[in-house]
Design a protein around this motif. Structure first.
Motif, PDB file in Angstrom:
ATOM      1  N   TYR A   1      30.265  35.748 -38.002  1.00  0.00           N
ATOM      2  CA  TYR A   1      31.187  36.312 -38.992  1.00  0.00           C
ATOM      3  C   TYR A   1      31.705  35.161 -39.846  1.00  0.00           C
ATOM      4  CZ  TYR A   1      31.351  40.084 -35.534  1.00  0.00           C
ATOM      5  OH  TYR A   1      31.017  41.068 -34.642  1.00  0.00           O
ATOM      6  N   ALA A   2      31.689  35.329 -41.163  1.00  0.00           N
ATOM      7  CA  ALA A   2      32.185  34.280 -42.062  1.00  0.00           C
ATOM      8  C   ALA A   2      32.656  34.909 -43.363  1.00  0.00           C
ATOM      9  CB  ALA A   2      31.085  33.261 -42.350  1.00  0.00           C
ATOM     10  N   GLU A   3      33.499  34.191 -44.092  1.00  0.00           N
ATOM     11  CA  GLU A   3      33.913  34.643 -45.418  1.00  0.00           C
ATOM     12  C   GLU A   3      32.926  34.188 -46.484  1.00  0.00           C
ATOM     13  OE1 GLU A   3      36.198  36.737 -46.851  1.00  0.00           O
ATOM     14  OE2 GLU A   3      36.316  37.327 -44.761  1.00  0.00           O
ATOM     15  N   GLN A   4      32.234  33.077 -46.226  1.00  0.00           N
ATOM     16  CA  GLN A   4      31.223  32.593 -47.159  1.00  0.00           C
ATOM     17  C   GLN A   4      30.151  31.871 -46.360  1.00  0.00           C
ATOM     18  OE1 GLN A   4      32.484  29.858 -50.267  1.00  0.00           O
ATOM     19  NE2 GLN A   4      30.788  30.520 -51.549  1.00  0.00           N
ATOM     20  N   LEU A   5      28.908  32.081 -46.756  1.00  0.00           N
ATOM     21  CA  LEU A   5      27.793  31.483 -46.045  1.00  0.00           C
ATOM     22  C   LEU A   5      26.674  31.201 -47.041  1.00  0.00           C
ATOM     23  CD1 LEU A   5      27.071  30.903 -43.021  1.00  0.00           C
ATOM     24  CD2 LEU A   5      25.831  33.054 -43.055  1.00  0.00           C
ATOM     25  N   TYR A   6      26.029  30.068 -46.881  1.00  0.00           N
ATOM     26  CA  TYR A   6      24.916  29.691 -47.753  1.00  0.00           C
ATOM     27  C   TYR A   6      23.618  29.702 -46.955  1.00  0.00           C
ATOM     28  CZ  TYR A   6      28.577  27.902 -50.803  1.00  0.00           C
ATOM     29  OH  TYR A   6      29.678  27.789 -51.592  1.00  0.00           O
ATOM     30  N   PHE A   7      22.527  30.068 -47.638  1.00  0.00           N
ATOM     31  CA  PHE A   7      21.199  29.971 -47.030  1.00  0.00           C
ATOM     32  C   PHE A   7      20.295  29.240 -47.998  1.00  0.00           C
ATOM     33  CE2 PHE A   7      16.879  31.781 -46.300  1.00  0.00           C
ATOM     34  CZ  PHE A   7      16.675  31.198 -45.051  1.00  0.00           C
TER      35      PHE A   7
ATOM     36  N   VAL B   1      20.980  27.673 -42.658  1.00  0.00           N
ATOM     37  CA  VAL B   1      22.206  28.445 -42.872  1.00  0.00           C
ATOM     38  C   VAL B   1      23.382  27.502 -42.657  1.00  0.00           C
ATOM     39  CG1 VAL B   1      23.567  30.402 -42.055  1.00  0.00           C
ATOM     40  CG2 VAL B   1      21.083  30.503 -41.968  1.00  0.00           C
ATOM     41  N   PHE B   2      24.375  27.534 -43.577  1.00  0.00           N
ATOM     42  CA  PHE B   2      25.507  26.617 -43.416  1.00  0.00           C
ATOM     43  C   PHE B   2      26.736  27.112 -44.167  1.00  0.00           C
ATOM     44  CE2 PHE B   2      23.070  25.332 -47.072  1.00  0.00           C
ATOM     45  CZ  PHE B   2      24.001  24.976 -48.028  1.00  0.00           C
ATOM     46  N   THR B   3      27.885  26.619 -43.729  1.00  0.00           N
ATOM     47  CA  THR B   3      29.161  26.856 -44.408  1.00  0.00           C
ATOM     48  C   THR B   3      30.176  25.832 -43.919  1.00  0.00           C
ATOM     49  OG1 THR B   3      30.849  28.482 -44.990  1.00  0.00           O
ATOM     50  CG2 THR B   3      30.065  28.507 -42.721  1.00  0.00           C
ATOM     51  N   ASN B   4      31.213  25.612 -44.707  1.00  0.00           N
ATOM     52  CA  ASN B   4      32.348  24.784 -44.315  1.00  0.00           C
ATOM     53  C   ASN B   4      33.621  25.614 -44.218  1.00  0.00           C
ATOM     54  OD1 ASN B   4      30.914  22.387 -44.112  1.00  0.00           O
ATOM     55  ND2 ASN B   4      31.142  21.941 -46.280  1.00  0.00           N
ATOM     56  N   LYS B   5      33.469  26.920 -44.265  1.00  0.00           N
ATOM     57  CA  LYS B   5      34.601  27.853 -44.170  1.00  0.00           C
ATOM     58  C   LYS B   5      34.750  28.312 -42.714  1.00  0.00           C
ATOM     59  CE  LYS B   5      35.068  28.302 -48.736  1.00  0.00           C
ATOM     60  NZ  LYS B   5      35.984  28.810 -49.651  1.00  0.00           N
ATOM     61  N   PRO B   6      35.900  28.904 -42.368  1.00  0.00           N
ATOM     62  CA  PRO B   6      36.106  29.401 -41.003  1.00  0.00           C
ATOM     63  C   PRO B   6      35.061  30.449 -40.602  1.00  0.00           C
ATOM     64  CG  PRO B   6      38.185  29.321 -42.181  1.00  0.00           C
ATOM     65  CD  PRO B   6      37.109  29.034 -43.182  1.00  0.00           C
ATOM     66  N   VAL B   7      34.621  30.349 -39.340  1.00  0.00           N
ATOM     67  CA  VAL B   7      33.613  31.268 -38.807  1.00  0.00           C
ATOM     68  C   VAL B   7      33.990  31.711 -37.398  1.00  0.00           C
ATOM     69  CG1 VAL B   7      31.716  30.261 -40.127  1.00  0.00           C
ATOM     70  CG2 VAL B   7      32.176  29.430 -37.829  1.00  0.00           C
TER      71      VAL B   7
ATOM     72  N   GLY C   1      35.522  28.387 -35.430  1.00  0.00           N
ATOM     73  CA  GLY C   1      35.388  27.044 -35.970  1.00  0.00           C
ATOM     74  C   GLY C   1      35.579  27.014 -37.465  1.00  0.00           C
ATOM     75  N   ASN C   2      35.495  25.801 -38.012  1.00  0.00           N
ATOM     76  CA  ASN C   2      35.664  25.602 -39.454  1.00  0.00           C
ATOM     77  C   ASN C   2      34.380  25.106 -40.098  1.00  0.00           C
ATOM     78  OD1 ASN C   2      38.381  26.392 -39.653  1.00  0.00           O
ATOM     79  ND2 ASN C   2      39.014  24.434 -38.786  1.00  0.00           N
ATOM     80  N   GLY C   3      33.282  25.705 -39.724  1.00  0.00           N
ATOM     81  CA  GLY C   3      31.997  25.355 -40.300  1.00  0.00           C
ATOM     82  C   GLY C   3      30.882  25.810 -39.391  1.00  0.00           C
ATOM     83  N   PHE C   4      29.678  25.852 -39.950  1.00  0.00           N
ATOM     84  CA  PHE C   4      28.532  26.331 -39.181  1.00  0.00           C
ATOM     85  C   PHE C   4      27.261  25.746 -39.764  1.00  0.00           C
ATOM     86  CE2 PHE C   4      25.222  29.464 -38.180  1.00  0.00           C
ATOM     87  CZ  PHE C   4      25.417  29.623 -36.815  1.00  0.00           C
ATOM     88  N   ASP C   5      26.336  25.364 -38.892  1.00  0.00           N
ATOM     89  CA  ASP C   5      25.022  24.852 -39.275  1.00  0.00           C
ATOM     90  C   ASP C   5      23.987  25.447 -38.344  1.00  0.00           C
ATOM     91  OD1 ASP C   5      25.110  23.170 -41.498  1.00  0.00           O
ATOM     92  OD2 ASP C   5      25.791  21.458 -40.327  1.00  0.00           O
ATOM     93  N   SER C   6      22.860  25.869 -38.900  1.00  0.00           N
ATOM     94  CA  SER C   6      21.805  26.418 -38.051  1.00  0.00           C
ATOM     95  C   SER C   6      20.516  26.580 -38.829  1.00  0.00           C
ATOM     96  CB  SER C   6      22.218  27.773 -37.483  1.00  0.00           C
ATOM     97  OG  SER C   6      21.183  28.329 -36.710  1.00  0.00           O
ATOM     98  N   ASN C   7      19.415  26.645 -38.082  1.00  0.00           N
ATOM     99  CA  ASN C   7      18.164  27.056 -38.704  1.00  0.00           C
ATOM    100  C   ASN C   7      18.203  28.573 -38.840  1.00  0.00           C
ATOM    101  OD1 ASN C   7      17.926  27.739 -36.004  1.00  0.00           O
ATOM    102  ND2 ASN C   7      15.806  27.100 -35.851  1.00  0.00           N
ATOM    103  N   LYS C   8      17.227  29.155 -39.494  1.00  0.00           N
ATOM    104  CA  LYS C   8      17.289  30.590 -39.763  1.00  0.00           C
ATOM    105  C   LYS C   8      17.179  31.439 -38.503  1.00  0.00           C
ATOM    106  CE  LYS C   8      12.556  32.012 -40.639  1.00  0.00           C
ATOM    107  NZ  LYS C   8      11.706  32.758 -41.504  1.00  0.00           N
TER     108      LYS C   8
END
Length: 183
Positions: free
Chosen positions: A128-134, A141-147, A158-165
């Motif tokens: 779950y996130a408010e903003q996510l980039y692919f 997949v990544f973001t620096n917003k709360p997740v 957390g306050n960010g997310f990184d992952s492969n697809k």
């Protein structure tokens, strides 16, 4: 004298013709743009239900109420104002991506998902996130917003997310909240 006048007229006509010939330029693209404002989309699609297939198998189903195509801009993009619902199929397994708004930048291959983004994988991991980039080029997949990331019984904030697809090496950044560790 008559020859001189004829000769002068011929030179004037040739000079005028050459001037006209070299002053013309190929502006077909500019002529095509007449009547199209750069602030307006070049195309609008409503009630989209797009199926992407490869080798006879459905790979993805995209549903959206409205898409605006801004391919006429210097930095072209497609905008989904009313959000997207994307179902991805791989080896008979289904993952679902939902967001309130999305924008796809074709030059950079970046997809920006915004507003109540939810990704549910085939193994029931949910992000779950408010903003996510692919990033389509690197499939990242990544973001620096709360997740919030639910995997199995664990819910990680957390306050960010990184992952492969495929979420096989998912990492929640700057973990917050109560964390239960197995000893």
């Amino acid at each position: 004298m008559r020859k001189f006048i004829t000769y002068t007229y011929k030179n004037i006509v040739i000079a005028f013709a050459l001037t006209m010939f070299f002053s013309c330029k190929n502006n077909f693209k500019e002529v095509q743009k007449i009547g199209i404002s750069e602030n307006e989309p070049i195309g609008v699609a409503e009630n989209i239900h797009l199926k992407y297939t490869d080798s006879g198998k459905v790979k993805a189903i995209l549903k959206s109420a409205k898409m605006l195509d801004y391919a006429n801009r210097k930095f072209p993009y497609n905008e989904f104002l009313d959000g997207v619902n994307l179902e991805l199929f791989e080896d008979g397994k289904k993952s679902v991506i939902v967001s309130d708004y999305a924008i796809i930048y074709s030059k950079t291959d970046i997809i920006d998902l915004q507003g109540n983004v939810k990704i549910t994988t085939h193994s029931n991991d949910t992000l779950y996130a408010e903003q996510l980039y692919f990033d389509q080029a690197t499939e990242w997949v990544f973001t620096n917003k709360p997740v919030k990331f639910r995997t199995g019984q664990d819910l990680i904030h957390g306050n960010g997310f990184d992952s492969n697809k495929g979420f096989t090496n998912a990492e929640v950044l700057e973990i917050t909240g109560i964390i239960t560790l197995k000893e």
